[in-house]
Design an enzyme around this catalytic site. Structure first.
Site, PDB file in Angstrom:
ATOM      1  N   LYS A 118       0.875  -1.194   0.000  1.00 31.03           N
ATOM      2  CA  LYS A 118       0.000   0.000   0.000  1.00 31.03           C
ATOM      3  C   LYS A 118       0.897   1.223   0.000  1.00 31.03           C
ATOM      4  O   LYS A 118       1.934   1.236   0.682  1.00 31.03           O
ATOM      5  CB  LYS A 118      -0.908   0.016   1.232  1.00 31.03           C
ATOM      6  CG  LYS A 118      -1.717   1.318   1.361  1.00 31.03           C
ATOM      7  CD  LYS A 118      -2.809   1.229   2.396  1.00 31.03           C
ATOM      8  CE  LYS A 118      -2.355   1.489   3.815  1.00 31.03           C
ATOM      9  NZ  LYS A 118      -1.716   2.804   4.025  1.00 31.03           N
ATOM     10  N   GLU A 120       0.723   5.770  -0.202  1.00 27.89           N
ATOM     11  CA  GLU A 120      -0.130   6.959  -0.063  1.00 27.89           C
ATOM     12  C   GLU A 120       0.046   7.894  -1.257  1.00 27.89           C
ATOM     13  O   GLU A 120       1.168   8.071  -1.742  1.00 27.89           O
ATOM     14  CB  GLU A 120       0.233   7.705   1.236  1.00 27.89           C
ATOM     15  CG  GLU A 120      -0.025   6.888   2.491  1.00 27.89           C
ATOM     16  CD  GLU A 120       0.317   7.630   3.778  1.00 27.89           C
ATOM     17  OE1 GLU A 120       0.619   8.847   3.724  1.00 27.89           O
ATOM     18  OE2 GLU A 120       0.278   6.992   4.835  1.00 27.89           O
ATOM     19  N   GLU A 185      -9.195   7.512   3.673  1.00 27.62           N
ATOM     20  CA  GLU A 185      -9.031   7.788   5.107  1.00 27.62           C
ATOM     21  C   GLU A 185      -9.561   9.175   5.457  1.00 27.62           C
ATOM     22  O   GLU A 185      -9.141  10.192   4.881  1.00 27.62           O
ATOM     23  CB  GLU A 185      -7.545   7.673   5.508  1.00 27.62           C
ATOM     24  CG  GLU A 185      -7.351   7.983   6.990  1.00 27.62           C
ATOM     25  CD  GLU A 185      -6.064   7.437   7.597  1.00 27.62           C
ATOM     26  OE1 GLU A 185      -5.286   6.771   6.890  1.00 27.62           O
ATOM     27  OE2 GLU A 185      -5.857   7.693   8.803  1.00 27.62           O
TER      28      GLU A 185
HETATM   29  O1  KIV Z   1      -0.804   2.572   8.697  1.00 27.53           O
HETATM   30  C1  KIV Z   1      -1.972   2.158   8.771  1.00 27.53           C
HETATM   31  O2  KIV Z   1      -2.354   1.403   9.673  1.00 27.53           O
HETATM   32  C2  KIV Z   1      -2.892   2.596   7.731  1.00 27.53           C
HETATM   33  C3  KIV Z   1      -4.350   2.360   7.956  1.00 27.53           C
HETATM   34  C4  KIV Z   1      -4.846   3.212   9.052  1.00 27.53           C
HETATM   35  C5  KIV Z   1      -5.139   2.527   6.722  1.00 27.53           C
HETATM   36  O3  KIV Z   1      -2.497   3.139   6.765  1.00 27.53           O
END
Ligand code: KIV
Length: 262
Positions: A118, A120, A185
């Site tokens: 993931k 950002e 988010e």
């Molecule tokens: O770092 C994390 O836990 C996240 C979630 C809150 C989506 O990015």
């Protein structure tokens, strides 16, 4: 509780949205917590860089390094049989160049045994996402209140409706670049609902209302372990922090007065 052990694969995310099945995601940072959460049957475990705050005690996620993420991702993967393990790319592991992003995402899959990463960002990440997907690395997008931009945003607070159009555009760009899902988010419910309707890939909300295709929470928040601050959207499904304090105090008392060990 026993659940089937058929692993969740990345293409299952799209299939779940197509079938109208909601997706449940929790974070974990170590094998023991991952084993418990996996046994509960969540669809994905996110090794979030939130570990910088809830595990390491920092005020932001910015101090988390690649080595830390690889270490925790491998631990979570060791404890997971069913859920898809998704690893966060930490600050400056992917923003510096596409080549850095490929190398570092590759470490999270190769050394960390994650199934996906993931990262950002929206428009600025399109080229990076496309390249990662091209070389076989599934990517979950993350837009809205993006904690790695905490200083630009001026804090961890929710975005307003004035950002809705930009967020919709960024979600569409990420979808076109090849993400398999997008975390939304702390954005208004109406904005999240519009994005969820507009994209084919599932949206995973956190503080983004009930109309996303799935939800994610930081496990330390959901289980009542982290009490430095409680984000307004969090629901406590347990109060494990209180239970840990009670149990540790009972142990200390028994050691001191000779009741343990017998
Ligand atoms: O770092 C994390 O836990 C996240 C979630 C809150 C989506 O990015």
């Amino acid at each position: 509780m026993s659940v089937t052990v058929k692993p969740v694969r990345i293409p299952d995310f799209l299939e779940k949205k197509r079938r109208g099945e909601r997706i449940a995601v929790l974070t974990a940072y170590d094998a023991t917590m991952a084993r418990l959460i996996d046994r509960a049957g969540v669809d994905a475990i996110l090794v979030g860089d939130s570990l910088g705050m809830v595990v390491m005690g920092h005020e932001t996620t910015l101090e988390v390094t690649m080595d830390v993420m690889v270490h925790h991702t491998r631990s979570v993967a060791n404890g997971t049989r069913h859920a898809a393990v998704i690893a966060d790319m930490p600050f400056l592991s992917y923003q510096t160049s596409v080549a850095d992003a490929v190398r570092n995402a590759g470490r999270l899959l190769g050394e960390g045994h994650a199934a996906a990463v993931k990262l950002e960002g929206g428009r600025a990440m399109v080229e990076t996402v496309a390249r990662l997907v091209d070389v076989g690395i599934p990517v979950m997008g993350h837009i809205g209140m993006t904690p790695q931009s905490v200083h630009r945003l001026g804090g961890h607070q929710k975005l307003g409706m004035s950002e809705a159009e930009r967020l919709l555009e960024e979600a569409k760009l990420l979808e076109r670049a090849g993400v398999f899902s997008i975390v939304l988010e702390q954005i208004p419910s109406e904005a999240a609902a519009a994005i969820t309707k507009a994209v084919r890939v599932p949206t995973i909300g956190i503080g983004a209302g009930p109309d996303c295709d799935g939800q994610v929470l930081v496990s330390y928040d959901a289980l009542g372990l982290f009490d430095e601050f409680v984000p307004p959207f969090v629901k406590h499904y347990a109060k494990l922090g209180e239970e840990v304090v009670r149990a540790a105090a009972e142990y200390a008392a028994e050691v001191r007065d000779g009741r343990f060990p017998k």
